[in-house]
Scaffold this motif. Structure first.
Motif, PDB file in Angstrom:
ATOM      1  N   HIS A   3      -9.057  -5.063  -3.961  1.00 50.10           N
ATOM      2  CA  HIS A   3      -8.995  -4.014  -2.944  1.00 50.10           C
ATOM      3  C   HIS A   3      -9.297  -2.643  -3.565  1.00 50.10           C
ATOM      4  N   ARG A  12     -10.419  -9.701  15.055  1.00 57.72           N
ATOM      5  CA  ARG A  12     -10.422  -8.258  14.786  1.00 57.72           C
ATOM      6  C   ARG A  12     -11.099  -7.546  15.943  1.00 57.72           C
ATOM      7  N   ASP A  14      -9.807 -13.039  10.215  1.00 61.15           N
ATOM      8  CA  ASP A  14      -8.779 -12.829   9.203  1.00 61.15           C
ATOM      9  C   ASP A  14      -8.523 -14.150   8.477  1.00 61.15           C
ATOM     10  N   SER A  34      -6.816  -0.386   4.754  1.00 62.92           N
ATOM     11  CA  SER A  34      -5.468   0.118   5.047  1.00 62.92           C
ATOM     12  C   SER A  34      -4.484  -0.994   5.362  1.00 62.92           C
ATOM     13  N   ARG A  35      -4.990  -2.146   5.737  1.00 60.97           N
ATOM     14  CA  ARG A  35      -4.105  -3.277   6.018  1.00 60.97           C
ATOM     15  C   ARG A  35      -3.424  -3.774   4.749  1.00 60.97           C
ATOM     16  N   ARG A  36      -3.935  -3.399   3.589  1.00 59.04           N
ATOM     17  CA  ARG A  36      -3.382  -3.873   2.308  1.00 59.04           C
ATOM     18  C   ARG A  36      -2.563  -2.790   1.616  1.00 59.04           C
ATOM     19  N   ASP A  83     -11.965  -9.772   3.450  1.00 56.16           N
ATOM     20  CA  ASP A  83     -10.658  -9.114   3.342  1.00 56.16           C
ATOM     21  C   ASP A  83      -9.584 -10.170   3.093  1.00 56.16           C
ATOM     22  N   SER A  94     -10.137   1.171   7.824  1.00 50.19           N
ATOM     23  CA  SER A  94      -9.166   0.391   8.589  1.00 50.19           C
ATOM     24  C   SER A  94      -8.861  -0.942   7.921  1.00 50.19           C
ATOM     25  N   MET A  95      -9.905  -1.590   7.409  1.00 50.11           N
ATOM     26  CA  MET A  95      -9.716  -2.893   6.764  1.00 50.11           C
ATOM     27  C   MET A  95      -8.886  -2.762   5.484  1.00 50.11           C
TER      28      MET A  95
END
Length: 349
Positions: free
Chosen positions: A275, A330, A323, A265-267, A225, A262-263
């Motif tokens: 992505h 995480r 990260d 959605s951080r972007r 990620d 979830s991963m």
């Protein structure tokens, strides 16, 4: 105005055409014709837990729907509306004063919730301390009845068929109800199998992946990620719309995609083509797992042979500086209900 809507079944076929007269709530002024607007609904974790409990206890489960629910609640402010422009019904320049909550008003959900809550308490139901829309009542012989309320949809759980029939009769006298019998689709979920196959098929069609080749993992092996280059413009792809659709499935019936969603959605704020490719990979995984369901079994025995009464077990873990941008760890956790051995909550941070 009049809003027209097509109501579809679990196969996506149109089963009803609806026309609803709604108020232009966007023109309301806070403090003048509305104040508070918050209205609670049952959480999906509570509904899943109750469905699992019903299987474990052998409870009767029924679904009912309130017809034009908001019209049952009196308005709390003096509100006037213009009728829709329909020839032959209202004379020109007519103005109407509302006596009941109308769809579109900002406070209508709250007014309806207060009306239903007052009636439920009159029937000796008590709302749980943690969920204002989960009601419980102890009937004769120690039999238990639960009611989960999601706006105008009711899921009713009863140990006794006679208690179920009595409740249906009582609420049908107070409100105009639609008896749907054993639940089929509620909140976009096929309750008999706890599946959202019909919803996910629609997602695949919407984003042009209905005929894609399936893969076996939510994210490709070795996926890292990494943040997108903030100097580069955002790609012209519906990345945010796709993740919004998948978030709903992840929180409802597909915990297996929670980590991937979830991963990604951080972007949301700044994403790149890597992505977007990862999101399409996730759709290919969904294509191959459309038939996945949550299955509840009628077993209440623990490992030592005793029967547990709704004991919760929680597990958590964390990565180590995974990260690549901030070197933060995480964290994730999962909560199980021991009595039913079902997932109550999954969260990844």
């Amino acid at each position: 105005m009049v809003i027209f809507r097509r109501k579809r079944d679990d196969q996506g076929k149109v089963i009803k055409y609806k026309a609803r007269w709604v108020a232009k709530g966007y023109s309301q002024v806070h403090g003048v014709n509305y104040t508070d607007t918050f209205a609670p609904t049952a959480t999906i974790a509570a509904i899943r837990t109750m469905l699992a409990m019903a299987v474990a206890r052998g409870m009767n489960v029924q679904q009912m729907d309130v017809n034009t629910a908001f019209l049952n609640a009196p308005v709390d402010h003096e509100i006037y509306v213009q009728p829709p422009a329909v020839d032959g019904i209202f004379s020109p320049n007519t103005v109407l004063r509302l006596k009941r909550g109308l769809y579109g008003l900002k406070q209508s959900p709250r007014l309806w919730n207060h009306t239903l809550d007052a009636w439920m308490r009159e029937q000796d139901f008590v709302a749980t301390a943690t969920d204002a829309c989960i009601y419980r009542r102890t009937c004769k012989g120690g039999k238990v009845m639960w009611v989960a309320v999601y706006v105008d949809d009711l899921l009713i759980f009863a140990d006794s068929d006679s208690d179920m029939a009595a409740f249906k009769k009582a609420i049908s006298k107070r409100f105009k109800m639609k008896d749907l019998g054993s639940p089929d689709i509620c909140l976009g979920i096929k309750d008999r199998h706890m599946s959202q196959e019909h919803y996910l098929r629609n997602v695949l069609e919407t984003f042009g992946m209905a005929d894609c080749k399936p893969v076996g993992t939510p994210l490709c092996t070795g996926y890292v990620d990494r943040p997108a280059d903030k100097e580069e413009p955002l790609p012209d792809v519906p990345f945010r719309e796709l993740l919004g659709s998948l978030l709903y499935a992840a929180t409802m019936t597909r915990p297996d995609i929670s980590a991937a969603v979830s991963m990604l959605s951080r972007r949301m704020q700044h994403f790149g083509m890597d992505h977007w490719k990862a999101a399409k990979h996730l759709l290919r995984y969904i294509k191959g797992t459309l038939s996945y369901t949550i299955k509840y079994a009628a077993t209440g025995e623990t490992s030592n042979g005793s029967t547990a009464d709704g004991v919760l077990s929680a597990y958590s873990d964390a990565s180590f500086a995974s990260d690549v941008d901030t070197r933060r760890s995480r964290t994730g956790f999962v909560v199980f209900c021991v009595e039913t051995r079902q997932v109550v909550c999954v969260c990844l941070l």
